[in-house]
Design a protein around this motif. Structure first.
Motif, PDB file in Angstrom:
ATOM      1  N   GLY A 136       8.372 -16.193   0.033  1.00 54.05           N
ATOM      2  CA  GLY A 136       8.296 -15.124   1.032  1.00 54.05           C
ATOM      3  C   GLY A 136       8.861 -13.802   0.543  1.00 54.05           C
ATOM      4  O   GLY A 136       8.902 -12.825   1.296  1.00 54.05           O
ATOM      5  N   GLU A 137       9.293 -13.774  -0.723  1.00 53.98           N
ATOM      6  CA  GLU A 137       9.861 -12.546  -1.274  1.00 53.98           C
ATOM      7  C   GLU A 137       8.850 -11.406  -1.190  1.00 53.98           C
ATOM      8  O   GLU A 137       7.664 -11.586  -1.478  1.00 53.98           O
ATOM      9  CB  GLU A 137      10.247 -12.763  -2.748  1.00 53.98           C
ATOM     10  CG  GLU A 137      11.006 -11.602  -3.331  1.00 53.98           C
ATOM     11  CD  GLU A 137      11.239 -11.706  -4.847  1.00 53.98           C
ATOM     12  OE1 GLU A 137      11.889 -10.819  -5.392  1.00 53.98           O
ATOM     13  OE2 GLU A 137      10.751 -12.682  -5.457  1.00 53.98           O
ATOM     14  N   ARG A 138       9.307 -10.239  -0.791  1.00 55.99           N
ATOM     15  CA  ARG A 138       8.427  -9.077  -0.674  1.00 55.99           C
ATOM     16  C   ARG A 138       8.249  -8.407  -2.021  1.00 55.99           C
ATOM     17  O   ARG A 138       9.235  -8.032  -2.656  1.00 55.99           O
ATOM     18  CB  ARG A 138       8.982  -8.099   0.351  1.00 55.99           C
ATOM     19  CG  ARG A 138       8.599  -8.476   1.781  1.00 55.99           C
ATOM     20  CD  ARG A 138       9.733  -8.289   2.741  1.00 55.99           C
ATOM     21  NE  ARG A 138       9.317  -8.485   4.142  1.00 55.99           N
ATOM     22  CZ  ARG A 138       9.334  -9.653   4.779  1.00 55.99           C
ATOM     23  NH1 ARG A 138       9.710 -10.747   4.152  1.00 55.99           N
ATOM     24  NH2 ARG A 138       8.965  -9.739   6.039  1.00 55.99           N
ATOM     25  N   LEU A 139       6.983  -8.257  -2.440  1.00 54.92           N
ATOM     26  CA  LEU A 139       6.667  -7.684  -3.755  1.00 54.92           C
ATOM     27  C   LEU A 139       5.842  -6.414  -3.572  1.00 54.92           C
ATOM     28  O   LEU A 139       4.759  -6.274  -4.166  1.00 54.92           O
ATOM     29  CB  LEU A 139       5.933  -8.722  -4.605  1.00 54.92           C
ATOM     30  CG  LEU A 139       6.772  -9.973  -4.952  1.00 54.92           C
ATOM     31  CD1 LEU A 139       5.908 -11.047  -5.609  1.00 54.92           C
ATOM     32  CD2 LEU A 139       7.945  -9.609  -5.866  1.00 54.92           C
ATOM     33  N   ASP A 140       6.328  -5.511  -2.752  1.00 50.32           N
ATOM     34  CA  ASP A 140       5.571  -4.301  -2.419  1.00 50.32           C
ATOM     35  C   ASP A 140       6.523  -3.198  -1.987  1.00 50.32           C
ATOM     36  O   ASP A 140       7.736  -3.350  -2.084  1.00 50.32           O
ATOM     37  CB  ASP A 140       4.576  -4.620  -1.290  1.00 50.32           C
ATOM     38  CG  ASP A 140       5.289  -5.203  -0.086  1.00 50.32           C
ATOM     39  OD1 ASP A 140       6.231  -4.558   0.407  1.00 50.32           O
ATOM     40  OD2 ASP A 140       4.928  -6.323   0.348  1.00 50.32           O
ATOM     41  N   LYS A 141       5.949  -2.130  -1.473  1.00 50.78           N
ATOM     42  CA  LYS A 141       6.727  -0.923  -1.145  1.00 50.78           C
ATOM     43  C   LYS A 141       7.757  -1.144  -0.041  1.00 50.78           C
ATOM     44  O   LYS A 141       8.652  -0.296   0.134  1.00 50.78           O
ATOM     45  CB  LYS A 141       5.756   0.208  -0.771  1.00 50.78           C
ATOM     46  CG  LYS A 141       6.371   1.589  -0.831  1.00 50.78           C
ATOM     47  CD  LYS A 141       5.298   2.646  -0.705  1.00 50.78           C
ATOM     48  CE  LYS A 141       5.743   3.790   0.156  1.00 50.78           C
ATOM     49  NZ  LYS A 141       4.633   4.713   0.418  1.00 50.78           N
ATOM     50  N   ASP A 142       7.673  -2.224   0.696  1.00 50.29           N
ATOM     51  CA  ASP A 142       8.728  -2.512   1.674  1.00 50.29           C
ATOM     52  C   ASP A 142      10.098  -2.606   0.993  1.00 50.29           C
ATOM     53  O   ASP A 142      11.117  -2.334   1.623  1.00 50.29           O
ATOM     54  CB  ASP A 142       8.442  -3.800   2.458  1.00 50.29           C
ATOM     55  CG  ASP A 142       7.582  -3.542   3.697  1.00 50.29           C
ATOM     56  OD1 ASP A 142       7.414  -2.352   4.067  1.00 50.29           O
ATOM     57  OD2 ASP A 142       7.078  -4.518   4.279  1.00 50.29           O
ATOM     58  N   ARG A 143      10.133  -2.947  -0.296  1.00 48.54           N
ATOM     59  CA  ARG A 143      11.422  -2.988  -1.008  1.00 48.54           C
ATOM     60  C   ARG A 143      12.044  -1.589  -1.054  1.00 48.54           C
ATOM     61  O   ARG A 143      13.249  -1.447  -1.002  1.00 48.54           O
ATOM     62  CB  ARG A 143      11.270  -3.542  -2.432  1.00 48.54           C
ATOM     63  CG  ARG A 143      10.722  -4.960  -2.518  1.00 48.54           C
ATOM     64  CD  ARG A 143      11.134  -5.650  -3.797  1.00 48.54           C
ATOM     65  NE  ARG A 143      12.523  -6.037  -3.728  1.00 48.54           N
ATOM     66  CZ  ARG A 143      12.969  -7.118  -3.108  1.00 48.54           C
ATOM     67  NH1 ARG A 143      12.124  -7.957  -2.536  1.00 48.54           N
ATOM     68  NH2 ARG A 143      14.248  -7.367  -3.069  1.00 48.54           N
ATOM     69  N   PHE A 144      11.168  -0.575  -1.166  1.00 49.62           N
ATOM     70  CA  PHE A 144      11.616   0.829  -1.139  1.00 49.62           C
ATOM     71  C   PHE A 144      11.907   1.267   0.299  1.00 49.62           C
ATOM     72  O   PHE A 144      12.990   1.785   0.588  1.00 49.62           O
ATOM     73  CB  PHE A 144      10.532   1.706  -1.780  1.00 49.62           C
ATOM     74  CG  PHE A 144      10.745   3.184  -1.618  1.00 49.62           C
ATOM     75  CD1 PHE A 144      11.688   3.857  -2.388  1.00 49.62           C
ATOM     76  CD2 PHE A 144       9.993   3.912  -0.693  1.00 49.62           C
ATOM     77  CE1 PHE A 144      11.880   5.232  -2.232  1.00 49.62           C
ATOM     78  CE2 PHE A 144      10.183   5.281  -0.534  1.00 49.62           C
ATOM     79  CZ  PHE A 144      11.127   5.937  -1.296  1.00 49.62           C
ATOM     80  N   ARG A 145      10.953   1.020   1.196  1.00 50.08           N
ATOM     81  CA  ARG A 145      11.119   1.463   2.590  1.00 50.08           C
ATOM     82  C   ARG A 145      12.398   0.905   3.203  1.00 50.08           C
ATOM     83  O   ARG A 145      13.093   1.584   3.937  1.00 50.08           O
ATOM     84  CB  ARG A 145       9.937   0.960   3.457  1.00 50.08           C
ATOM     85  CG  ARG A 145       8.586   1.550   3.131  1.00 50.08           C
ATOM     86  CD  ARG A 145       7.550   1.121   4.187  1.00 50.08           C
ATOM     87  NE  ARG A 145       6.191   1.465   3.812  1.00 50.08           N
ATOM     88  CZ  ARG A 145       5.315   0.606   3.301  1.00 50.08           C
ATOM     89  NH1 ARG A 145       5.625  -0.667   3.114  1.00 50.08           N
ATOM     90  NH2 ARG A 145       4.101   1.008   2.992  1.00 50.08           N
ATOM     91  N   ARG A 146      12.684  -0.361   2.910  1.00 48.91           N
ATOM     92  CA  ARG A 146      13.783  -1.061   3.594  1.00 48.91           C
ATOM     93  C   ARG A 146      15.018  -1.232   2.712  1.00 48.91           C
ATOM     94  O   ARG A 146      15.906  -2.033   3.045  1.00 48.91           O
ATOM     95  CB  ARG A 146      13.279  -2.430   4.062  1.00 48.91           C
ATOM     96  CG  ARG A 146      12.062  -2.318   4.978  1.00 48.91           C
ATOM     97  CD  ARG A 146      11.548  -3.668   5.458  1.00 48.91           C
ATOM     98  NE  ARG A 146      10.306  -3.497   6.213  1.00 48.91           N
ATOM     99  CZ  ARG A 146       9.691  -4.462   6.863  1.00 48.91           C
ATOM    100  NH1 ARG A 146      10.204  -5.695   6.866  1.00 48.91           N
ATOM    101  NH2 ARG A 146       8.576  -4.236   7.516  1.00 48.91           N
ATOM    102  N   ASP A 147      15.030  -0.556   1.562  1.00 44.38           N
ATOM    103  CA  ASP A 147      16.179  -0.619   0.637  1.00 44.38           C
ATOM    104  C   ASP A 147      16.548  -2.060   0.268  1.00 44.38           C
ATOM    105  O   ASP A 147      17.710  -2.459   0.331  1.00 44.38           O
ATOM    106  CB  ASP A 147      17.408   0.078   1.254  1.00 44.38           C
ATOM    107  CG  ASP A 147      17.180   1.571   1.452  1.00 44.38           C
ATOM    108  OD1 ASP A 147      16.599   2.198   0.544  1.00 44.38           O
ATOM    109  OD2 ASP A 147      17.567   2.102   2.507  1.00 44.38           O
ATOM    110  N   LEU A 148      15.535  -2.822  -0.148  1.00 47.92           N
ATOM    111  CA  LEU A 148      15.781  -4.227  -0.490  1.00 47.92           C
ATOM    112  C   LEU A 148      16.206  -4.400  -1.946  1.00 47.92           C
ATOM    113  O   LEU A 148      16.582  -5.501  -2.349  1.00 47.92           O
ATOM    114  CB  LEU A 148      14.521  -5.070  -0.219  1.00 47.92           C
ATOM    115  CG  LEU A 148      14.015  -5.079   1.232  1.00 47.92           C
ATOM    116  CD1 LEU A 148      12.705  -5.857   1.360  1.00 47.92           C
ATOM    117  CD2 LEU A 148      15.069  -5.676   2.167  1.00 47.92           C
ATOM    118  N   GLY A 149      16.145  -3.324  -2.721  1.00 47.72           N
ATOM    119  CA  GLY A 149      16.547  -3.404  -4.137  1.00 47.72           C
ATOM    120  C   GLY A 149      15.444  -3.942  -5.032  1.00 47.72           C
ATOM    121  O   GLY A 149      14.450  -4.494  -4.556  1.00 47.72           O
ATOM    122  N   ASN A 150      15.634  -3.753  -6.350  1.00 52.63           N
ATOM    123  CA  ASN A 150      14.683  -4.214  -7.358  1.00 52.63           C
ATOM    124  C   ASN A 150      13.231  -3.841  -7.037  1.00 52.63           C
ATOM    125  O   ASN A 150      12.318  -4.678  -7.138  1.00 52.63           O
ATOM    126  CB  ASN A 150      14.803  -5.728  -7.578  1.00 52.63           C
ATOM    127  CG  ASN A 150      14.130  -6.179  -8.873  1.00 52.63           C
ATOM    128  OD1 ASN A 150      13.919  -5.360  -9.786  1.00 52.63           O
ATOM    129  ND2 ASN A 150      13.772  -7.453  -8.970  1.00 52.63           N
TER     130      ASN A 150
END
Ligand code: UDP
Length: 238
Positions: free
Chosen positions: A207-221
């Motif tokens: 379920g790991e997010r591999l898209d721009k949501d990592r940027f939008r939501r400050d998920l790192g990496n």
């Protein structure tokens, strides 16, 4: 083919004229924005990855009979495309609830829809890309009924092709945004890009997010997620 004058600079790409009146060069940047430009940043190497990934997806779609603007990859960041006038609609296909859909309707992220769903936004930054329905689009002369029917059919066809492809590389295609354009001869083709900027990709197992949501939501990496996507795609293509 050489870049001539810059026609337009968007959030993630620049568009240049070429010596050919029917062809443009798009050049992908590392700049990232979210929340209608409120959040700004840089994702190192994103432009290179998005250029390559979008071109691979467009070529896959072309092989399956979907018309696109893609002509030729020119370099790491630059691609030759057909000149189109963009239909001012953001066409969003969803397989699972996430993002604005979950927020608007109070549906938990990850809820799987019985069948894919489709929505349109009016592509207008000043207004914040408001949601609109097909009758609104026709009333505002953004597109004709025939255009909307063709675009909707293409969008679901694209979803089917992409969903199946991403499944083979362990990715759940949650949702994505498409833009369509009209070429000089009046036909509608897929334009813009297909990348982790414009799609939600979840690892099917974790379920790991591999898209721009990592940027939008400050998920790192963030960079790592984009790299992982292109790694899986190119190893499937090989
Ligand atoms: N999307 C996009 N550009 C936009 C809005 C959305 O590429 O201006 C993509 C987004 O990456 C996601 C899908 O469209 O894959 C659906 O986004 P949503 O409506 O949930 O909006 P968000 O939560 O991103 O604001």
């Amino acid at each position: 083919m050489e870049k001539k004058s810059m026609l337009y600079e968007g959030k993630a790409k620049r568009v240049y004229e070429t010596e050919h009146p029917d062809q443009y060069i798009v050049s992908y940047k590392d700049d990232a924005t979210a929340f209608n430009g409120l959040k700004k940043g840089t994702i190192e190497g994103k432009g290179v990855i998005n250029n390559q990934m979008s071109n691979l997806m467009m070529q896959l779609l072309e092989r399956k009979g979907v018309p696109t603007h893609f002509i030729e990859e020119l370099s790491e960041r630059d691609t030759l495309v057909k000149k189109v006038s963009i239909v001012p609609l953001e066409v969003i296909v969803r397989n699972l609830a996430a993002g604005s859909f979950s927020a608007r309707y109070g549906v938990a992220e990850g809820t799987v829809f019985d069948e894919p769903t489709l929505e349109f936004s009016y592509k207008n930054d000043e207004l914040g890309d408001p949601l609109l329905n097909d009758r609104h689009a026709i009333a505002m002369k953004l597109a004709t009924r025939e255009d909307i029917e063709q675009i909707s059919e293409l969008a679901f066809q694209i979803n089917q092709i992409m969903k199946e492809f991403f499944q083979t590389i362990g990715i759940t295609l949650v949702d994505f945004k498409l833009e369509f354009g009209r070429t000089a001869d009046g036909s509608i083709v897929l334009a813009d890009e297909i990348s982790p900027d414009t799609c939600r990709f979840w690892d099917s197992k974790t379920g790991e997010r591999l898209d721009k949501d990592r940027f939008r939501r400050d998920l790192g990496n963030v960079e790592g997620a984009y790299q992982e996507m292109i790694r899986r795609i190119t190893s499937a293509e090989a």
